[in-house]
Design an enzyme around this catalytic site. Structure first.
Site: not given
Length: 139
Positions: A63, A105
């Site tokens: 991420h 996300d």
């Protein structure tokens, strides 16, 4: 009728980036991101260094790398749109930057879900920074 109402609710887009990511995590894992992932391992939360400690920590590492590749906007501030459909997350909107953030996300929330069986709160919650000294993997 009830089924149609549920489908309508699940297709409503959400606005506000931090709330959006938190909501994605809750929808995918049934856990709150703030308490379950904010201070987990070497990468979950602000910053990150060292080697990811387990598959969940690797989700956070990936991420962070994904955010590093986002161009022309702030990944921690720009709001995007998405829907929850058939147990998955679908990013929407026309803004390429916001869509990139949403995809980062989305991938993290799905990764958390896919690695719930190895999530180890007792071992990696508030993990000591001194244990995150190994050389980091490249993005």
């Amino acid at each position: 009728m009830r089924t149609l109402w549920i489908l309508a609710v699940l297709q409503v887009g959400v606005e506000g980036h931090l709330l959006q990511f938190e909501t994605m995590i809750i929808k995918m894992t049934k856990q709150t991101g703030l308490f379950s992932y904010s201070f987990y391992g070497c990468y979950c939360g602000w910053g990150g260094h060292g080697r990811p400690q387990d598959p969940t920590d690797r989700c956070c590492f990936v991420h962070d790398c994904c955010y590093g590749k986002v161009t022309n906007c702030d990944p921690k501030a720009a709001a995007y749109s998405y829907t929850i459909e058939n147990g998955g997350i679908v990013c929407g909107g026309d803004d390429p930057c916001k869509k990139q953030i949403c995809e980062c996300d989305r991938a993290a929330a799905m990764c958390f879900r896919d690695n719930l069986d190895t999530y180890n709160y007792a071992k990696y919650w508030k993990f000591s920074a001194k244990d995150c000294q190994e050389e980091s993997d490249p993005c």
